[in-house]
Design an enzyme around this catalytic site. Structure first.
Site, PDB file in Angstrom:
ATOM      1  N   ARG A 103       0.832  -1.200   0.000  1.00 13.89           N
ATOM      2  CA  ARG A 103       0.000   0.000   0.000  1.00 13.89           C
ATOM      3  C   ARG A 103       0.866   1.248   0.000  1.00 13.89           C
ATOM      4  O   ARG A 103       1.782   1.378   0.796  1.00 13.89           O
ATOM      5  CB  ARG A 103      -0.911   0.003   1.239  1.00 13.89           C
ATOM      6  CG  ARG A 103      -1.911   1.140   1.258  1.00 13.89           C
ATOM      7  CD  ARG A 103      -2.882   1.000   2.413  1.00 13.89           C
ATOM      8  NE  ARG A 103      -2.248   1.251   3.707  1.00 13.89           N
ATOM      9  CZ  ARG A 103      -2.905   1.277   4.864  1.00 13.89           C
ATOM     10  NH1 ARG A 103      -4.203   1.030   4.873  1.00 13.89           N
ATOM     11  NH2 ARG A 103      -2.287   1.516   6.001  1.00 13.89           N
ATOM     12  N   THR A 107      -1.134   7.649  -1.000  1.00 15.84           N
ATOM     13  CA  THR A 107      -2.401   7.565  -1.741  1.00 15.84           C
ATOM     14  C   THR A 107      -3.312   6.470  -1.208  1.00 15.84           C
ATOM     15  O   THR A 107      -4.496   6.441  -1.525  1.00 15.84           O
ATOM     16  CB  THR A 107      -2.126   7.279  -3.221  1.00 15.84           C
ATOM     17  OG1 THR A 107      -1.529   5.970  -3.346  1.00 15.84           O
ATOM     18  CG2 THR A 107      -1.179   8.320  -3.809  1.00 15.84           C
ATOM     19  N   ASP A 202       0.536  -3.276  12.573  1.00 17.30           N
ATOM     20  CA  ASP A 202       0.969  -3.708  11.242  1.00 17.30           C
ATOM     21  C   ASP A 202       1.309  -5.190  11.309  1.00 17.30           C
ATOM     22  O   ASP A 202       2.289  -5.586  11.938  1.00 17.30           O
ATOM     23  CB  ASP A 202       2.191  -2.892  10.800  1.00 17.30           C
ATOM     24  CG  ASP A 202       2.590  -3.185   9.370  1.00 17.30           C
ATOM     25  OD1 ASP A 202       2.961  -4.352   9.083  1.00 17.30           O
ATOM     26  OD2 ASP A 202       2.537  -2.283   8.525  1.00 17.30           O
ATOM     27  N   ASP A 205       4.903  -6.207  10.109  1.00 17.08           N
ATOM     28  CA  ASP A 205       5.958  -5.841  11.051  1.00 17.08           C
ATOM     29  C   ASP A 205       5.951  -6.764  12.279  1.00 17.08           C
ATOM     30  O   ASP A 205       7.002  -7.146  12.799  1.00 17.08           O
ATOM     31  CB  ASP A 205       5.801  -4.393  11.512  1.00 17.08           C
ATOM     32  CG  ASP A 205       6.169  -3.401  10.418  1.00 17.08           C
ATOM     33  OD1 ASP A 205       6.755  -3.828   9.409  1.00 17.08           O
ATOM     34  OD2 ASP A 205       5.854  -2.209  10.575  1.00 17.08           O
TER      35      ASP A 205
END
Length: 211
Positions: A103, A107, A202, A205
Site C-alpha cells: 500500500r 495515496t 501492522d 511488522d
C-alpha cells in the site's frame, strides 16, 4: 459478496493474544498459523469435491476427494506469507501462487510489484490470504488480478476487517463473481492513518519485524 465471521471461543482467544502489543514475534507467528488453520476450516466448506469408490478393510464404500482442477492458495506478500502454512495444512494438495502488493502510504492505493500465478485461472477456486482488510484497496486489486485471469470463485481469508474495507470490496465485486470473505472479527473502524481500530497494528511488522 458473502461475509463469514468465525464465531468460536478459540478464535476469540487467539485473536486477543495477537492484539496484545506485548506479544513477541515468535508467539505472534505461531498464533497466526493456528488461527488461519481455524479460519481455513470455515473458508473451505464449499471446496469442490468428486465422488470416488474405495475399499475399506470391511467393504466397498463411497467417499469424496478434492476435485480437479486443484484449488490455488495465493498469499499477498509479505504479510500473507505468514498465513500460508496454516492454510495449506488443510489443503496440502492445493497449488500455491504469490502476489506481491504493497500500500502506498500517501495515496493508500495498492501497488503490484510481483506475481507468480497461472495465466488462466478459469474453473479454479482461489483462496487469497491477507491478514488485514483495512481500506479494501489491496484486496480489491488482488481480486481484480484473479478475475482478469478467469477466476470466478474467490475466497479471501483475513484475520481482521474494517467495515469501510468490506464496503469497498462489496461494491467492487457486485455480481461479477462469487466472492467470500472469511475473518476472525470485524473491528470498529479505520483511524486517520487507515489502520484498523482496535486492530493489532501492522501485521507484517509484527510477523517479521520492521524492515
Amino acid at each position: 459478496m458473502r461475509l463469514h465471521v468465525a464465531d468460536h471461543p478459540l478464535v476469540a482467544h487467539k485473536l486477543t493474544v495477537l492484539r496484545d502489543r506485548n506479544t513477541p514475534s515468535p508467539t505472534f507467528r505461531l498464533l497466526v498459523d493456528e488461527l488461519v488453520t481455524l479460519l481455513a476450516y470455515e473458508a473451505t466448506r464449499d471446496v469442490h469435491t468428486r465422488t470416488v469408490e474405495i475399499e475399506t478393510p470391511v467393504t466397498a464404500a463411497q467417499g469424496v476427494k478434492l476435485a480437479y482442477p486443484r484449488p490455488i492458495v495465493v498469499p499477498i506478500l509479505r504479510a500473507g506469507l505468514g498465513m500460508l502454512d496454516g492454510m495449506t495444512r488443510l489443503l496440502p494438495t492445493a497449488e500455491v501462487g504469490f502476489l506481491g502488493m504493497q500500500r502506498d502510504e500517501t495515496t493508500l492505493e495498492a501497488i503490484t510489484y510481483a506475481n507468480r500465478l497461472p495465466e488462466d485461472l478459469s474453473g479454479r477456486q482461489c483462496f487469497l490470504l491477507d491478514p488485514m482488510l483495512a481500506t479494501g484497496g489491496t484486496l480489491v486489486a488482488a481480486i481484480d488480478y484473479l478475475l482478469q485471469r478467469g477466476a470466478r470463485d474467490v475466497t479471501a481469508v483475513c484475520l481482521l476487517a474494517a467495515p469501510e474495507g468490506l464496503k469497498v470490496v462489496e461494491e467492487f465485486v457486485g455480481d461479477r463473481a462469487d466472492v467470500s470473505v472469511v475473518v476472525a472479527a470485524v473491528d470498529e473502524r479505520l483511524n486517520d492513518k487507515a489502520y484498523i481500530v482496535p486492530g493489532l497494528g501492522d501485521a507484517g511488522d509484527r510477523l517479521y519485524g520492521i524492515v
